[in-house]
Design a protein around this motif. Structure first.
Motif, PDB file in Angstrom:
ATOM      1  N   THR A  66       3.251  -6.025   5.687  1.00  0.00           N
ATOM      2  CA  THR A  66       4.569  -5.810   5.087  1.00  0.00           C
ATOM      3  C   THR A  66       5.200  -4.494   5.530  1.00  0.00           C
ATOM      4  OG1 THR A  66       3.514  -4.887   3.103  1.00  0.00           O
ATOM      5  CG2 THR A  66       4.097  -7.238   3.066  1.00  0.00           C
ATOM      6  N   ARG A  67       4.386  -3.597   6.115  1.00  0.00           N
ATOM      7  CA  ARG A  67       4.935  -2.354   6.664  1.00  0.00           C
ATOM      8  C   ARG A  67       3.873  -1.639   7.479  1.00  0.00           C
ATOM      9  NH1 ARG A  67       4.244   2.329   2.563  1.00  0.00           N
ATOM     10  NH2 ARG A  67       2.870   1.332   1.062  1.00  0.00           N
ATOM     11  N   LEU A  68       4.351  -0.789   8.377  1.00  0.00           N
ATOM     12  CA  LEU A  68       3.486   0.085   9.162  1.00  0.00           C
ATOM     13  C   LEU A  68       3.811   1.510   8.744  1.00  0.00           C
ATOM     14  CD1 LEU A  68       4.436  -2.410  11.115  1.00  0.00           C
ATOM     15  CD2 LEU A  68       3.159  -1.146  12.798  1.00  0.00           C
ATOM     16  N   VAL A  69       2.799   2.358   8.671  1.00  0.00           N
ATOM     17  CA  VAL A  69       2.979   3.766   8.352  1.00  0.00           C
ATOM     18  C   VAL A  69       2.263   4.572   9.425  1.00  0.00           C
ATOM     19  CG1 VAL A  69       2.565   5.605   6.671  1.00  0.00           C
ATOM     20  CG2 VAL A  69       3.156   3.300   5.880  1.00  0.00           C
ATOM     21  N   VAL A  70       2.995   5.536   9.997  1.00  0.00           N
ATOM     22  CA  VAL A  70       2.469   6.375  11.072  1.00  0.00           C
ATOM     23  C   VAL A  70       2.497   7.828  10.614  1.00  0.00           C
ATOM     24  CG1 VAL A  70       2.875   7.176  13.435  1.00  0.00           C
ATOM     25  CG2 VAL A  70       3.308   4.779  12.834  1.00  0.00           C
ATOM     26  N   TYR A  71       1.377   8.514  10.767  1.00  0.00           N
ATOM     27  CA  TYR A  71       1.296   9.950  10.523  1.00  0.00           C
ATOM     28  C   TYR A  71       1.001  10.610  11.862  1.00  0.00           C
ATOM     29  CZ  TYR A  71       1.085   8.742   5.587  1.00  0.00           C
ATOM     30  OH  TYR A  71       1.364   8.244   4.334  1.00  0.00           O
TER      31      TYR A  71
ATOM     32  N   ARG B   9      -2.734   8.790  12.958  1.00  0.00           N
ATOM     33  CA  ARG B   9      -3.215   7.576  12.285  1.00  0.00           C
ATOM     34  C   ARG B   9      -2.049   6.618  12.047  1.00  0.00           C
ATOM     35  NH1 ARG B   9      -8.243   5.890  12.349  1.00  0.00           N
ATOM     36  NH2 ARG B   9      -8.253   5.120  10.237  1.00  0.00           N
ATOM     37  N   LEU B  10      -2.282   5.369  12.385  1.00  0.00           N
ATOM     38  CA  LEU B  10      -1.337   4.268  12.181  1.00  0.00           C
ATOM     39  C   LEU B  10      -1.986   3.286  11.222  1.00  0.00           C
ATOM     40  CD1 LEU B  10       0.946   2.178  12.907  1.00  0.00           C
ATOM     41  CD2 LEU B  10      -0.397   1.633  14.935  1.00  0.00           C
ATOM     42  N   TYR B  11      -1.259   2.916  10.173  1.00  0.00           N
ATOM     43  CA  TYR B  11      -1.780   1.985   9.176  1.00  0.00           C
ATOM     44  C   TYR B  11      -0.920   0.732   9.144  1.00  0.00           C
ATOM     45  CZ  TYR B  11      -4.299   6.081   7.519  1.00  0.00           C
ATOM     46  OH  TYR B  11      -5.111   7.179   7.445  1.00  0.00           O
ATOM     47  N   LEU B  12      -1.578  -0.432   9.105  1.00  0.00           N
ATOM     48  CA  LEU B  12      -0.906  -1.700   8.865  1.00  0.00           C
ATOM     49  C   LEU B  12      -1.212  -2.057   7.425  1.00  0.00           C
ATOM     50  CD1 LEU B  12      -1.816  -3.784  12.057  1.00  0.00           C
ATOM     51  CD2 LEU B  12      -0.040  -2.074  11.759  1.00  0.00           C
ATOM     52  N   LEU B  13      -0.156  -2.249   6.633  1.00  0.00           N
ATOM     53  CA  LEU B  13      -0.345  -2.485   5.204  1.00  0.00           C
ATOM     54  C   LEU B  13       0.214  -3.829   4.768  1.00  0.00           C
ATOM     55  CD1 LEU B  13       0.667   0.849   5.377  1.00  0.00           C
ATOM     56  CD2 LEU B  13      -0.449   0.611   3.193  1.00  0.00           C
ATOM     57  N   HIS B  14      -0.431  -4.392   3.767  1.00  0.00           N
ATOM     58  CA  HIS B  14       0.104  -5.507   2.993  1.00  0.00           C
ATOM     59  C   HIS B  14       0.328  -4.939   1.609  1.00  0.00           C
ATOM     60  CE1 HIS B  14       0.838  -9.410   1.269  1.00  0.00           C
ATOM     61  NE2 HIS B  14      -0.020  -9.089   0.305  1.00  0.00           N
ATOM     62  N   GLU B  15       1.603  -4.722   1.282  1.00  0.00           N
ATOM     63  CA  GLU B  15       1.962  -4.009   0.051  1.00  0.00           C
ATOM     64  C   GLU B  15       1.263  -2.650   0.085  1.00  0.00           C
ATOM     65  OE1 GLU B  15       4.442  -5.301  -1.362  1.00  0.00           O
ATOM     66  OE2 GLU B  15       4.259  -7.338  -0.615  1.00  0.00           O
ATOM     67  N   ALA B  16       0.385  -2.328  -0.888  1.00  0.00           N
ATOM     68  CA  ALA B  16      -0.303  -1.029  -0.903  1.00  0.00           C
ATOM     69  C   ALA B  16      -1.694  -1.085  -0.259  1.00  0.00           C
ATOM     70  CB  ALA B  16      -0.431  -0.531  -2.345  1.00  0.00           C
ATOM     71  N   GLN B  17      -2.129  -2.264   0.174  1.00  0.00           N
ATOM     72  CA  GLN B  17      -3.470  -2.442   0.739  1.00  0.00           C
ATOM     73  C   GLN B  17      -3.458  -2.178   2.253  1.00  0.00           C
ATOM     74  OE1 GLN B  17      -4.800  -6.507   0.649  1.00  0.00           O
ATOM     75  NE2 GLN B  17      -6.786  -6.025   1.510  1.00  0.00           N
ATOM     76  N   VAL B  18      -4.343  -1.292   2.686  1.00  0.00           N
ATOM     77  CA  VAL B  18      -4.493  -1.034   4.119  1.00  0.00           C
ATOM     78  C   VAL B  18      -5.301  -2.175   4.725  1.00  0.00           C
ATOM     79  CG1 VAL B  18      -5.471   0.502   5.868  1.00  0.00           C
ATOM     80  CG2 VAL B  18      -4.367   1.475   3.842  1.00  0.00           C
TER      81      VAL B  18
ATOM     82  N   PRO C  92       9.145  -3.312   8.562  1.00  0.00           N
ATOM     83  CA  PRO C  92       9.491  -1.885   8.516  1.00  0.00           C
ATOM     84  C   PRO C  92       8.359  -1.003   9.020  1.00  0.00           C
ATOM     85  CG  PRO C  92       9.884  -2.954   6.383  1.00  0.00           C
ATOM     86  CD  PRO C  92       9.122  -3.925   7.245  1.00  0.00           C
ATOM     87  N   ILE C  93       8.743   0.100   9.662  1.00  0.00           N
ATOM     88  CA  ILE C  93       7.789   1.104  10.107  1.00  0.00           C
ATOM     89  C   ILE C  93       8.332   2.467   9.691  1.00  0.00           C
ATOM     90  CG2 ILE C  93       8.777   1.067  12.437  1.00  0.00           C
ATOM     91  CD1 ILE C  93       5.982   1.998  13.473  1.00  0.00           C
ATOM     92  N   MET C  94       7.493   3.255   9.045  1.00  0.00           N
ATOM     93  CA  MET C  94       7.855   4.607   8.633  1.00  0.00           C
ATOM     94  C   MET C  94       7.008   5.572   9.438  1.00  0.00           C
ATOM     95  SD  MET C  94       9.923   6.102   6.649  1.00  0.00           S
ATOM     96  CE  MET C  94      10.238   7.792   6.289  1.00  0.00           C
TER      97      MET C  94
END
Length: 163
Positions: free
Chosen positions: A32-37, A42-51, A158-160
């Motif tokens: 449901t979203r990607l988060v990049v730090y 580190r790049l995370y693929l998430l389903h809601e709040a679950q990595v 979405p990707i943040m």
């Protein structure tokens, strides 16, 4: 006897080609979203709040700060979308990030320059394996990892991207 050999040879070749395909399938929960730090790499693929998956990565040759203009070697920061998938990428496979947005274009225009574009999450050619921060502003993972990302992430996700 010959027909059996032909059949076994054909079956063996089909099995080998199936094993070497860069296209994987995924049937788990949707990403449901990607988060990049960027700083943590580190790049995370998430389903809601679950990595679902996490990946290490390399960035552009000037990784600090938000991408402002073409050729600056930076990776954008902010909210974007996955806007395309490229099965014929020069970097094995790639998924596109919707940079530049309207604010990015306006900022670059104010500087009298182009914002650039073609920012992707992509694989790593053999020439760059082991190099640190070698891209022109993209996010580079291993070829095996981009195969998973390509299978898991849909266009429109979405990707943040955080500093």
């Amino acid at each position: 006897m010959i027909n059996r050999r032909v059949f076994l040879a054909g079956a063996s070749m089909a099995a080998l080609s199936a094993c070497s395909s860069k296209f994987r399938s995924y049937d788990g929960p949707p990403v449901t979203r990607l988060v990049v730090y960027k700083t943590r790499r580190r790049l995370y693929l998430l389903h809601e709040a679950q990595v679902l998956r996490a990946f290490d990565f390399e960035l552009g040759f000037a990784p600090e700060g938000h991408k402002q203009v073409e050729g600056d070697g930076r990776t954008p920061e902010g909210a974007y979308l996955i806007d395309r998938k490229n099965p014929n990428s020069s970097f094995h496979l790639s998924v596109g990030i919707s940079y530049p947005n309207a604010a990015d274009r306006a900022k670059a225009l104010a500087l009298g320059q182009s914002p650039g574009g073609d920012i992707f999450i992509h694989g790593t050619p053999g020439l760059n394996r082991g190099d640190e921060d070698w891209t022109a502003g993209c996010i580079a993972v291993t070829n095996r990892e981009i195969e998973d990302i390509y299978a898991m992430v849909e266009v429109g996700t979405p990707i943040m991207i955080y500093p």
